[in-house]
Design a protein around this motif. Structure first.
Motif, PDB file in Angstrom:
ATOM      1  N   ARG A   1     -25.975  44.164  77.654  1.00  9.95           N
ATOM      2  CA  ARG A   1     -24.852  44.726  78.310  1.00  9.95           C
ATOM      3  C   ARG A   1     -24.082  43.836  79.203  1.00  9.95           C
ATOM      4  NH1 ARG A   1     -22.057  48.937  78.297  1.00  9.95           N
ATOM      5  NH2 ARG A   1     -23.435  49.892  76.842  1.00  9.95           N
ATOM      6  N   SER A   2     -24.709  43.027  80.076  1.00 12.54           N
ATOM      7  CA  SER A   2     -23.945  42.004  81.187  1.00 12.54           C
ATOM      8  C   SER A   2     -23.477  40.811  80.363  1.00 12.54           C
ATOM      9  CB  SER A   2     -25.008  41.877  82.211  1.00 12.54           C
ATOM     10  OG  SER A   2     -26.024  40.968  81.691  1.00 12.54           O
ATOM     11  N   GLY A   3     -23.686  40.827  79.041  1.00  9.38           N
ATOM     12  CA  GLY A   3     -23.265  39.436  78.431  1.00  9.38           C
ATOM     13  C   GLY A   3     -24.590  38.421  78.377  1.00  9.38           C
ATOM     14  N   LYS A   4     -25.671  38.756  78.919  1.00 11.72           N
ATOM     15  CA  LYS A   4     -27.038  38.073  78.776  1.00 11.72           C
ATOM     16  C   LYS A   4     -27.969  39.213  78.479  1.00 11.72           C
ATOM     17  CE  LYS A   4     -26.017  34.121  82.089  1.00 11.72           C
ATOM     18  NZ  LYS A   4     -25.960  33.126  80.904  1.00 11.72           N
ATOM     19  N   TRP A   5     -29.162  38.754  77.982  1.00 15.92           N
ATOM     20  CA  TRP A   5     -30.055  39.791  77.746  1.00 15.92           C
ATOM     21  C   TRP A   5     -30.369  40.622  78.786  1.00 15.92           C
ATOM     22  CZ3 TRP A   5     -30.621  41.268  73.175  1.00 15.92           C
ATOM     23  CH2 TRP A   5     -30.678  40.631  72.261  1.00 15.92           C
ATOM     24  N   PHE A   6     -30.360  40.009  80.068  1.00 16.53           N
ATOM     25  CA  PHE A   6     -30.652  40.939  81.303  1.00 16.53           C
ATOM     26  C   PHE A   6     -29.771  40.518  82.383  1.00 16.53           C
ATOM     27  CE2 PHE A   6     -34.830  40.159  79.128  1.00 16.53           C
ATOM     28  CZ  PHE A   6     -34.947  41.607  78.776  1.00 16.53           C
ATOM     29  N   CYS A   7     -29.330  41.478  83.264  1.00 16.20           N
ATOM     30  CA  CYS A   7     -28.251  41.206  84.025  1.00 16.20           C
ATOM     31  C   CYS A   7     -28.811  40.258  85.356  1.00 16.20           C
ATOM     32  CB  CYS A   7     -27.858  42.566  84.750  1.00 16.20           C
ATOM     33  SG  CYS A   7     -26.219  42.502  85.988  1.00 16.20           S
ATOM     34  N   PHE A   8     -29.946  40.269  85.763  1.00 11.50           N
ATOM     35  CA  PHE A   8     -30.608  39.385  86.596  1.00 11.50           C
ATOM     36  C   PHE A   8     -30.449  38.024  86.353  1.00 11.50           C
ATOM     37  CE2 PHE A   8     -34.335  40.198  84.170  1.00 11.50           C
ATOM     38  CZ  PHE A   8     -34.833  38.758  83.943  1.00 11.50           C
ATOM     39  N   GLU A   9     -30.247  37.512  85.033  1.00 14.89           N
ATOM     40  CA  GLU A   9     -30.176  36.125  84.413  1.00 14.89           C
ATOM     41  C   GLU A   9     -28.782  35.536  85.223  1.00 14.89           C
ATOM     42  OE1 GLU A   9     -31.239  35.366  80.445  1.00 14.89           O
ATOM     43  OE2 GLU A   9     -31.135  37.276  80.031  1.00 14.89           O
ATOM     44  N   HIS A  10     -27.819  36.498  85.385  1.00 10.63           N
ATOM     45  CA  HIS A  10     -26.667  35.860  86.182  1.00 10.63           C
ATOM     46  C   HIS A  10     -26.772  35.097  87.582  1.00 10.63           C
ATOM     47  CE1 HIS A  10     -23.727  37.280  83.151  1.00 10.63           C
ATOM     48  NE2 HIS A  10     -24.569  38.338  83.272  1.00 10.63           N
ATOM     49  N   ALA A  11     -28.148  35.596  88.186  1.00  2.75           N
ATOM     50  CA  ALA A  11     -28.492  35.043  89.569  1.00  2.75           C
ATOM     51  C   ALA A  11     -29.467  33.839  89.393  1.00  2.75           C
ATOM     52  CB  ALA A  11     -29.107  36.233  90.358  1.00  2.75           C
ATOM     53  N   GLY A  12     -29.835  33.655  88.139  1.00  2.00           N
ATOM     54  CA  GLY A  12     -30.776  32.679  88.007  1.00  2.00           C
ATOM     55  C   GLY A  12     -32.102  32.754  88.554  1.00  2.00           C
TER      56      GLY A  12
END
Length: 464
Positions: A271-282
């Motif tokens: 949904r976030s454009g990655k499998w998991f939203c937390f991935e955007h924070a590395g």
């Protein structure tokens, strides 16, 4: 009037003034009142679904609605996908039920291997299966204290982790404070209403003072067994958790032998454009909780975590139908479909498009206080006026109702029920995004002109 040069839509309008005008719907609404428990209801308008396809839902009177909710962020792959339906049918026909409690299946093993591979972390991981986000977070509430010897699970105000007793206790959402034990909650870093008054010139005071905030509520670092967050706070008002804050929590947990747990029940599966939203924070969480969209509308959830947590007890948190063969087969195919059809990329692109369109609309009205989102998780906050920032839940309730009348399905969230949540299927098109914003623009004008009465929404105000 227009949004980015596109004229306000001229759509067929269904005006619900007298429910007697809609006899078929009225019949089902009345029957629902008679036989369906109010305990499971959080209704916003008289929607009686009949069928759905792609990004649209049709009610029993064939009223067509663009679905900007995905049924609370469940239908990431869109409605009526024949590929998924065929997998579910064939696997059910082949082996309708194989309980994972006292047996095994190739599908449950394969799905677990996929989930382990999808989540970051070079440590030994295992998977637990459930039926919903609630029982998955109940696993957290039940098993983490056993491993961490009774240390506390820290969560945040506004967080929503589920409806079972343990999940209730670790949820900081005000609607979940009436049952069971009370958890330990910190203030969520609300950038629109910054408690440090740094909306314009943020220097990260919220995460720089994290340990002081713990001390202020009487929690020593050594008392923390786990910190659970939503990388995008959903039901608490649809707000992204600042990346720097998540990185601070990751560092704290590593230094203090605590688990960092991320609840991705509503934002996971692309949904976030990655499998998991937390991935955007590395960041690399110790534990990831998934549900909702994992099963494309069917009941399956999972917890992916370190071996010592996942093997903390034998038969201590199990459900007869959890992780059964047809559901795991469906989840496997769902993951493949999301990837092969580039739906993560579409979520990213359409999310950016919607934010741009909505911010242009925000400039044209005084009732939209804030627009925020990550991918196709978007929050639109409504206020009495931009200067006061005073939440306007009444206006929002009328707006959600009017949106349904105009052919758009969505819901409200937040402590004051003044945030409209948009979580459409990841299959949504560029034109459908434009339509959604045009319908919203028209609905705002209609509500301002008084087209939604107190009587219209009386039944749909929670607690009335």
């Amino acid at each position: 009037r227009s949004v980015t040069g596109v004229q306000t839509c001229a759509l067929p309008i269904l005006r619900i003034v007298n429910m007697d005008e809609h006899k078929i719907r009225t019949e089902y609404v009345n029957r629902d009142r008679q036989v369906i428990s109010d305990v499971l209801k959080n209704r916003f308008y008289p929607m009686v679904s009949s069928r759905s396809k792609d990004s649209y839902i049709f009610d029993v009177e064939d009223h067509k609605c663009l679905d900007m909710s995905s049924g609370w962020a469940v239908m990431n792959a869109g409605y009526g996908n024949e590929q998924l339906a065929n997998v579910l049918y064939e696997s059910y026909k082949r082996d309708g039920f194989a309980s994972l409690v006292s047996g095994m299946s190739v599908e449950s093993i394969t799905l677990a291997e996929m989930l382990i591979q999808m989540t970051p972390g070079n440590f030994e991981k295992k998977v637990w299966y459930g039926l919903s986000g609630s029982d998955a977070n109940e696993f957290i509430a039940k098993m983490v204290p056993q491993v961490k010897k009774g240390k506390k699970i820290i969560t945040f105000k506004g967080s929503y982790h589920g409806q079972t007793m343990g999940a209730y206790a670790i949820s900081g959402h005000p609607s979940l404070q009436g049952f069971g034990g009370k958890g330990t909650y910190l203030d969520f870093p609300n950038c629109y209403r910054c408690k440090f008054k740094q909306e314009e010139t943020c220097n990260g005071e919220c995460y720089k003072t994290f340990e002081e905030q713990l001390a202020a509520i009487g929690i020593a670092k050594s008392d923390v067994g786990a910190i659970e967050i939503e990388a995008f706070l959903c039901d608490g008002g649809d707000m992204p958790f600042p990346a720097e804050y998540m990185q601070t929590l990751e560092k704290f947990c590593h230094e203090n032998d605590a688990y960092l747990i991320v609840d991705e029940v509503k934002t996971g599966m692309g949904r976030s454009g990655k499998w998991f939203c937390f991935e955007h924070a590395g960041i690399t969480p110790d534990v990831v909780v998934v549900g909702k969209a994992l099963g494309a509308g069917m009941p399956i959830s999972a917890v992916i975590g370190p071996k010592e947590l996942m093997d903390a007890g034998i038969a201590q948190h199990l459900f007869t139908t959890a992780g059964n063969l047809p559901l795991c087969a469906l989840a496997i195919e769902n993951i493949k479909l999301l990837e092969e059809n580039n739906l993560l990329e579409n979520a990213d692109e359409r999310g950016k498009q919607l934010l741009d369109l909505l911010k242009n609309l925000q400039d044209q009205t005084d009732v939209i206080g804030d627009i925020r989102g990550v991918g196709l998780s978007i929050g639109i906050e409504f206020v009495q006026n931009k200067d006061s920032q005073k939440p306007d839940g009444d206006f929002t309730a009328r707006l959600v109702y009017r949106l349904f009348e105009l052919g758009l399905v969505c819901f409200s969230t937040g402590e004051f029920s003044n945030v409209i949540e948009w979580t459409p299927p990841l299959t949504i098109t560029e034109e459908e995004c434009k339509d959604a914003v045009k319908i919203l623009q028209q609905a705002i004008l209609d509500v301002k002109s008084g087209m939604v009465s107190d009587e219209d929404i009386a039944e749909y105000i929670l607690g009335s």
